[in-house]
Design a protein around this motif. Structure first.
Motif, PDB file in Angstrom:
ATOM      1  N   ILE A 105      -4.022   5.705 -11.214  1.00  0.00           N
ATOM      2  CA  ILE A 105      -4.752   4.494 -10.854  1.00  0.00           C
ATOM      3  C   ILE A 105      -4.349   3.968  -9.468  1.00  0.00           C
ATOM      4  CG2 ILE A 105      -3.195   2.791 -11.898  1.00  0.00           C
ATOM      5  CD1 ILE A 105      -5.821   1.456 -12.965  1.00  0.00           C
ATOM      6  N   LEU A 106      -3.164   4.336  -8.992  1.00  0.00           N
ATOM      7  CA  LEU A 106      -2.701   3.879  -7.680  1.00  0.00           C
ATOM      8  C   LEU A 106      -3.056   4.831  -6.545  1.00  0.00           C
ATOM      9  CD1 LEU A 106       0.839   2.543  -8.639  1.00  0.00           C
ATOM     10  CD2 LEU A 106      -1.241   1.221  -8.255  1.00  0.00           C
ATOM     11  N   LYS A 107      -3.497   6.033  -6.866  1.00  0.00           N
ATOM     12  CA  LYS A 107      -3.806   7.021  -5.831  1.00  0.00           C
ATOM     13  C   LYS A 107      -5.074   6.657  -5.088  1.00  0.00           C
ATOM     14  CE  LYS A 107      -1.754  10.882  -8.339  1.00  0.00           C
ATOM     15  NZ  LYS A 107      -2.038  12.179  -8.978  1.00  0.00           N
ATOM     16  N   ALA A 108      -5.098   6.933  -3.784  1.00  0.00           N
ATOM     17  CA  ALA A 108      -6.280   6.656  -2.964  1.00  0.00           C
ATOM     18  C   ALA A 108      -7.400   7.641  -3.287  1.00  0.00           C
ATOM     19  CB  ALA A 108      -5.922   6.721  -1.487  1.00  0.00           C
ATOM     20  N   VAL A 109      -7.063   8.898  -3.523  1.00  0.00           N
ATOM     21  CA  VAL A 109      -8.039   9.941  -3.823  1.00  0.00           C
ATOM     22  C   VAL A 109      -7.493  10.787  -4.961  1.00  0.00           C
ATOM     23  CG1 VAL A 109      -9.254  11.959  -2.901  1.00  0.00           C
ATOM     24  CG2 VAL A 109      -8.754  10.038  -1.407  1.00  0.00           C
ATOM     25  N   ILE A 110      -8.335  11.058  -5.944  1.00  0.00           N
ATOM     26  CA  ILE A 110      -7.934  11.913  -7.050  1.00  0.00           C
ATOM     27  C   ILE A 110      -8.942  13.043  -7.218  1.00  0.00           C
ATOM     28  CG2 ILE A 110      -6.688  10.116  -8.318  1.00  0.00           C
ATOM     29  CD1 ILE A 110      -9.159   9.919 -10.161  1.00  0.00           C
ATOM     30  N   PRO A 111      -8.509  14.175  -7.734  1.00  0.00           N
ATOM     31  CA  PRO A 111      -9.462  15.248  -8.045  1.00  0.00           C
ATOM     32  C   PRO A 111     -10.437  14.772  -9.122  1.00  0.00           C
ATOM     33  CG  PRO A 111      -7.208  16.053  -8.130  1.00  0.00           C
ATOM     34  CD  PRO A 111      -7.139  14.564  -7.988  1.00  0.00           C
ATOM     35  N   SER A 112     -11.690  15.111  -8.974  1.00  0.00           N
ATOM     36  CA  SER A 112     -12.703  14.633  -9.913  1.00  0.00           C
ATOM     37  C   SER A 112     -13.565  15.772 -10.409  1.00  0.00           C
ATOM     38  CB  SER A 112     -13.579  13.586  -9.237  1.00  0.00           C
ATOM     39  OG  SER A 112     -14.641  13.223 -10.068  1.00  0.00           O
ATOM     40  N   SER A 113     -13.749  15.812 -11.713  1.00  0.00           N
ATOM     41  CA  SER A 113     -14.647  16.814 -12.281  1.00  0.00           C
ATOM     42  C   SER A 113     -16.095  16.321 -12.261  1.00  0.00           C
ATOM     43  CB  SER A 113     -14.221  17.149 -13.710  1.00  0.00           C
ATOM     44  OG  SER A 113     -14.251  15.978 -14.504  1.00  0.00           O
ATOM     45  N   SER A 114     -16.303  15.025 -12.080  1.00  0.00           N
ATOM     46  CA  SER A 114     -17.657  14.475 -12.039  1.00  0.00           C
ATOM     47  C   SER A 114     -18.332  14.685 -10.682  1.00  0.00           C
ATOM     48  CB  SER A 114     -17.654  12.990 -12.395  1.00  0.00           C
ATOM     49  OG  SER A 114     -16.940  12.261 -11.427  1.00  0.00           O
ATOM     50  N   HIS A 115     -17.551  15.043  -9.656  1.00  0.00           N
ATOM     51  CA  HIS A 115     -18.090  15.357  -8.328  1.00  0.00           C
ATOM     52  C   HIS A 115     -17.711  16.798  -7.963  1.00  0.00           C
ATOM     53  CE1 HIS A 115     -17.750  10.926  -8.161  1.00  0.00           C
ATOM     54  NE2 HIS A 115     -18.899  11.048  -7.525  1.00  0.00           N
ATOM     55  N   PRO A 116     -18.299  17.765  -8.613  1.00  0.00           N
ATOM     56  CA  PRO A 116     -17.876  19.143  -8.369  1.00  0.00           C
ATOM     57  C   PRO A 116     -18.153  19.642  -6.951  1.00  0.00           C
ATOM     58  CG  PRO A 116     -19.830  19.085  -9.764  1.00  0.00           C
ATOM     59  CD  PRO A 116     -19.373  17.669  -9.582  1.00  0.00           C
ATOM     60  N   GLU A 117     -19.132  19.032  -6.251  1.00  0.00           N
ATOM     61  CA  GLU A 117     -19.433  19.497  -4.895  1.00  0.00           C
ATOM     62  C   GLU A 117     -18.331  19.140  -3.909  1.00  0.00           C
ATOM     63  OE1 GLU A 117     -20.986  15.398  -5.400  1.00  0.00           O
ATOM     64  OE2 GLU A 117     -21.306  17.235  -6.530  1.00  0.00           O
ATOM     65  N   SER A 118     -17.655  18.021  -4.127  1.00  0.00           N
ATOM     66  CA  SER A 118     -16.586  17.643  -3.209  1.00  0.00           C
ATOM     67  C   SER A 118     -15.218  17.735  -3.863  1.00  0.00           C
ATOM     68  CB  SER A 118     -16.800  16.225  -2.685  1.00  0.00           C
ATOM     69  OG  SER A 118     -16.672  15.286  -3.730  1.00  0.00           O
ATOM     70  N   TYR A 131       0.830  -1.212   0.000  1.00  0.00           N
ATOM     71  CA  TYR A 131       0.000   0.000   0.000  1.00  0.00           C
ATOM     72  C   TYR A 131       0.865   1.263   0.000  1.00  0.00           C
ATOM     73  CZ  TYR A 131      -3.732   3.228   1.332  1.00  0.00           C
ATOM     74  OH  TYR A 131      -4.624   4.269   1.370  1.00  0.00           O
ATOM     75  N   VAL A 132       1.867   1.291   0.870  1.00  0.00           N
ATOM     76  CA  VAL A 132       2.745   2.461   0.947  1.00  0.00           C
ATOM     77  C   VAL A 132       3.522   2.632  -0.359  1.00  0.00           C
ATOM     78  CG1 VAL A 132       4.775   3.413   2.122  1.00  0.00           C
ATOM     79  CG2 VAL A 132       2.883   2.475   3.453  1.00  0.00           C
ATOM     80  N   ILE A 133       4.053   1.541  -0.906  1.00  0.00           N
ATOM     81  CA  ILE A 133       4.764   1.615  -2.186  1.00  0.00           C
ATOM     82  C   ILE A 133       3.819   2.110  -3.280  1.00  0.00           C
ATOM     83  CG2 ILE A 133       5.912   0.239  -3.990  1.00  0.00           C
ATOM     84  CD1 ILE A 133       7.657   0.786  -1.535  1.00  0.00           C
ATOM     85  N   GLY A 134       2.588   1.610  -3.289  1.00  0.00           N
ATOM     86  CA  GLY A 134       1.607   2.045  -4.281  1.00  0.00           C
ATOM     87  C   GLY A 134       1.272   3.520  -4.160  1.00  0.00           C
ATOM     88  N   GLN A 135       1.132   4.013  -2.941  1.00  0.00           N
ATOM     89  CA  GLN A 135       0.831   5.430  -2.751  1.00  0.00           C
ATOM     90  C   GLN A 135       2.021   6.310  -3.123  1.00  0.00           C
ATOM     91  OE1 GLN A 135      -2.374   6.478  -2.152  1.00  0.00           O
ATOM     92  NE2 GLN A 135      -2.579   4.283  -2.500  1.00  0.00           N
ATOM     93  N   ILE A 136       3.218   5.850  -2.814  1.00  0.00           N
ATOM     94  CA  ILE A 136       4.418   6.600  -3.219  1.00  0.00           C
ATOM     95  C   ILE A 136       4.495   6.673  -4.730  1.00  0.00           C
ATOM     96  CG2 ILE A 136       6.948   6.524  -3.274  1.00  0.00           C
ATOM     97  CD1 ILE A 136       6.813   5.417  -0.380  1.00  0.00           C
ATOM     98  N   MET A 137       4.241   5.541  -5.397  1.00  0.00           N
ATOM     99  CA  MET A 137       4.259   5.538  -6.858  1.00  0.00           C
ATOM    100  C   MET A 137       3.120   6.391  -7.408  1.00  0.00           C
ATOM    101  SD  MET A 137       5.241   1.579  -7.736  1.00  0.00           S
ATOM    102  CE  MET A 137       4.683   1.762  -9.412  1.00  0.00           C
TER     103      MET A 137
END
Length: 96
Positions: free
Chosen positions: A54-67, A40-46
């Motif tokens: 694709i490895l990020k836990a959270v990404i900015p999203s244009s489909s959820h403009p409220e959050s 998990y840590v290696i994946g988040q670092i990458m």
């Protein structure tokens, strides 16, 4: 919106690691969860270091403009968890 994504990222990664460490301290699936934390840590670092979305836990999203955030639970958490249990299972088979 950028602060919300950063806060969500820190909370998601922190909660995942906290739950894993708590289970390890209670002696549940110790080896598999240790492997998971490593993966998990290696994946988040990458993911965040090299920009692999694709490895990020959270990404900015244009489909959820409220959050402004989209959670990628399958690719960032479930896949490393499954892989860790598979590695642990194979290790146990080879050890016998």
């Amino acid at each position: 919106m950028g602060n919300y994504v950063l806060f969500s990222t820190i909370m998601s990664i922190g909660a995942t690691l906290l739950i894993s460490i708590t289970l390890i301290r209670k002696k549940h699936y110790v080896r598999a969860l240790a492997i998971f934390i490593f993966l998990y840590v290696i994946g988040q670092i990458m993911g965040y270091g090299l920009g692999v979305d694709i490895l990020k836990a959270v990404i900015p999203s244009s489909s959820h403009p409220e959050s402004g955030a989209a959670y990628q639970v399958i690719t960032s958490t479930v896949f490393p968890l499954l892989l860790a249990f598979i590695i642990d299972y194979i290790y146990k088979l080879l050890k016998k």
